[in-house]
Design an enzyme around this catalytic site. Sequence first.
Site, PDB file in Angstrom:
ATOM      1  N   ARG A  90      28.631 -34.231  23.556  1.00 43.55           N
ATOM      2  CA  ARG A  90      27.684 -34.829  23.258  1.00 43.55           C
ATOM      3  C   ARG A  90      27.336 -35.975  21.998  1.00 43.55           C
ATOM      4  O   ARG A  90      27.613 -35.362  20.827  1.00 43.55           O
ATOM      5  CB  ARG A  90      26.194 -33.859  23.174  1.00 43.55           C
ATOM      6  CG  ARG A  90      25.064 -34.146  23.338  1.00 43.55           C
ATOM      7  CD  ARG A  90      24.358 -32.891  23.548  1.00 43.55           C
ATOM      8  NE  ARG A  90      22.971 -34.286  23.455  1.00 43.55           N
ATOM      9  CZ  ARG A  90      21.269 -33.405  23.370  1.00 43.55           C
ATOM     10  NH1 ARG A  90      21.438 -31.927  23.759  1.00 43.55           N
ATOM     11  NH2 ARG A  90      20.643 -33.797  23.075  1.00 43.55           N
ATOM     12  N   ARG A  99      22.300 -37.551  28.803  1.00 44.46           N
ATOM     13  CA  ARG A  99      23.359 -36.679  27.668  1.00 44.46           C
ATOM     14  C   ARG A  99      24.198 -36.267  28.496  1.00 44.46           C
ATOM     15  O   ARG A  99      23.667 -35.714  29.846  1.00 44.46           O
ATOM     16  CB  ARG A  99      22.573 -35.320  26.920  1.00 44.46           C
ATOM     17  CG  ARG A  99      22.525 -34.359  27.884  1.00 44.46           C
ATOM     18  CD  ARG A  99      19.997 -34.980  28.111  1.00 44.46           C
ATOM     19  NE  ARG A  99      19.214 -35.180  26.680  1.00 44.46           N
ATOM     20  CZ  ARG A  99      18.339 -34.995  26.334  1.00 44.46           C
ATOM     21  NH1 ARG A  99      18.523 -33.292  26.837  1.00 44.46           N
ATOM     22  NH2 ARG A  99      17.997 -34.849  25.570  1.00 44.46           N
ATOM     23  N   ASP A 102      23.089 -30.384  27.842  1.00 44.81           N
ATOM     24  CA  ASP A 102      21.965 -30.231  27.010  1.00 44.81           C
ATOM     25  C   ASP A 102      21.926 -28.513  27.324  1.00 44.81           C
ATOM     26  O   ASP A 102      22.344 -28.438  28.810  1.00 44.81           O
ATOM     27  CB  ASP A 102      20.897 -30.631  27.194  1.00 44.81           C
ATOM     28  CG  ASP A 102      19.411 -30.343  26.756  1.00 44.81           C
ATOM     29  OD1 ASP A 102      19.691 -30.282  25.553  1.00 44.81           O
ATOM     30  OD2 ASP A 102      17.825 -30.172  27.218  1.00 44.81           O
ATOM     31  N   ASP A 104      19.561 -25.234  26.219  1.00 48.61           N
ATOM     32  CA  ASP A 104      18.293 -24.940  25.243  1.00 48.61           C
ATOM     33  C   ASP A 104      18.598 -23.374  25.060  1.00 48.61           C
ATOM     34  O   ASP A 104      18.280 -22.712  26.603  1.00 48.61           O
ATOM     35  CB  ASP A 104      17.079 -25.445  25.829  1.00 48.61           C
ATOM     36  CG  ASP A 104      17.487 -27.181  25.708  1.00 48.61           C
ATOM     37  OD1 ASP A 104      17.860 -27.398  24.409  1.00 48.61           O
ATOM     38  OD2 ASP A 104      16.359 -27.888  26.255  1.00 48.61           O
TER      39      ASP A 104
HETATM   40  C1  X6L Z   1       3.851 -33.678  27.830  1.00 48.94           C
HETATM   41  C2  X6L Z   1       4.905 -34.832  27.157  1.00 48.94           C
HETATM   42  C3  X6L Z   1       4.457 -32.817  28.365  1.00 48.94           C
HETATM   43  C4  X6L Z   1       5.912 -34.409  27.690  1.00 48.94           C
HETATM   44  C5  X6L Z   1       5.763 -32.593  27.963  1.00 48.94           C
HETATM   45  C6  X6L Z   1       8.814 -32.633  28.418  1.00 48.94           C
HETATM   46  C7  X6L Z   1       9.079 -34.014  27.086  1.00 48.94           C
HETATM   47  C8  X6L Z   1      10.162 -32.801  28.545  1.00 48.94           C
HETATM   48  C9  X6L Z   1      10.097 -34.390  27.650  1.00 48.94           C
HETATM   49  C10 X6L Z   1       6.689 -33.606  27.769  1.00 48.94           C
HETATM   50  C11 X6L Z   1       7.985 -33.038  27.655  1.00 48.94           C
HETATM   51  C12 X6L Z   1      10.634 -33.303  27.869  1.00 48.94           C
HETATM   52  C13 X6L Z   1      15.555 -33.584  30.733  1.00 48.94           C
HETATM   53  C14 X6L Z   1      14.907 -33.520  31.320  1.00 48.94           C
HETATM   54  C15 X6L Z   1      15.477 -34.077  28.705  1.00 48.94           C
HETATM   55  C16 X6L Z   1      16.462 -32.200  31.607  1.00 48.94           C
HETATM   56  C17 X6L Z   1      15.316 -33.436  33.399  1.00 48.94           C
HETATM   57  C18 X6L Z   1      11.844 -32.759  27.754  1.00 48.94           C
HETATM   58  C19 X6L Z   1      13.442 -34.597  27.251  1.00 48.94           C
HETATM   59  N1  X6L Z   1      15.610 -33.353  29.206  1.00 48.94           N
HETATM   60  N2  X6L Z   1      14.453 -34.229  32.437  1.00 48.94           N
HETATM   61  N3  X6L Z   1      14.106 -34.838  30.506  1.00 48.94           N
HETATM   62  N4  X6L Z   1      15.773 -32.471  32.989  1.00 48.94           N
HETATM   63  N5  X6L Z   1      14.769 -34.070  34.525  1.00 48.94           N
HETATM   64  O1  X6L Z   1      17.329 -31.479  31.726  1.00 48.94           O
HETATM   65  O2  X6L Z   1      12.925 -33.151  28.141  1.00 48.94           O
HETATM   66  S1  X6L Z   1      14.858 -34.400  27.517  1.00 48.94           S
HETATM   67 MG    MG Z   2      16.424 -29.996  26.690  1.00 53.02          MG
HETATM   68 MG    MG Z   3      18.441 -29.350  23.870  1.00 54.17          MG
END
Ligand code: X6L
Ligand code: MG
Ligand code: MG
Length: 167
Positions: A90, A99, A102, A104
């Site tokens: 990564r 990425r 990831d 978490d």
């Molecule tokens: C409001 C605005 C509420 C933004 C939530 C949630 C933003 C999650 C970024 C959010 C908000 C993220 C993955 C992904 C990412 C993953 C999928 C993130 C940003 N990781 N999309 N996007 N799967 N489907 O593992 O998690 S990075």
């Molecule tokens: Mg994540």
């Molecule tokens: Mg992470």
Amino acid sequence: MTHRNRYPVPRMARRALLGIGSNSGDRWSHLRGAVEGLPDVVEVSPVYETAPVGGPDQDPYLNCVVRLETDLSARGLLDACLEREVAAGRVRDVRWGPRTLDVDVLWIDGETVDEADLTVPHPRMFERAFVLVPLRDVAPDLVPAIPDDSGADEVALVGSLAGSGGS
Ligand code: X6L
Ligand code: MG
Ligand code: MG
């Protein structure tokens, strides 16, 4: 104190949930490598293909959640997660960008952490279907409901790491 205990302090293993995602390179291999390299994994959810949330335009993710029964601290868990990400090559550049892997820390039974680089429970992901759907598979007590606006219609079951599925 006149002496110190010579023996390891017994610790009761507790449940921890980790979220795993990949949308770059060989996604199945990255998930499999994470699950095989993480300590104390006792259950692995099915694998879902999910629409990307946040960040720039990017490819779909594979997501799953693993359940651990572990003596590791929250910090120990974070170290294990970061080690798997480094092992998958990564590179951290674009925030919320593509990425290879990831991992978490989502949840640890009976523990909250609020530090600069580690917040448990994970603050943001609990509203997202790409976490909630696989989390419900391995820890249904933590997911009473999946909100309509969480993107549940953009999460598709595609296989499992144990059996067939994947390329
Ligand atoms: C409001 C605005 C509420 C933004 C939530 C949630 C933003 C999650 C970024 C959010 C908000 C993220 C993955 C992904 C990412 C993953 C999928 C993130 C940003 N990781 N999309 N996007 N799967 N489907 O593992 O998690 S990075
Ligand atoms: Mg994540
Ligand atoms: Mg992470």
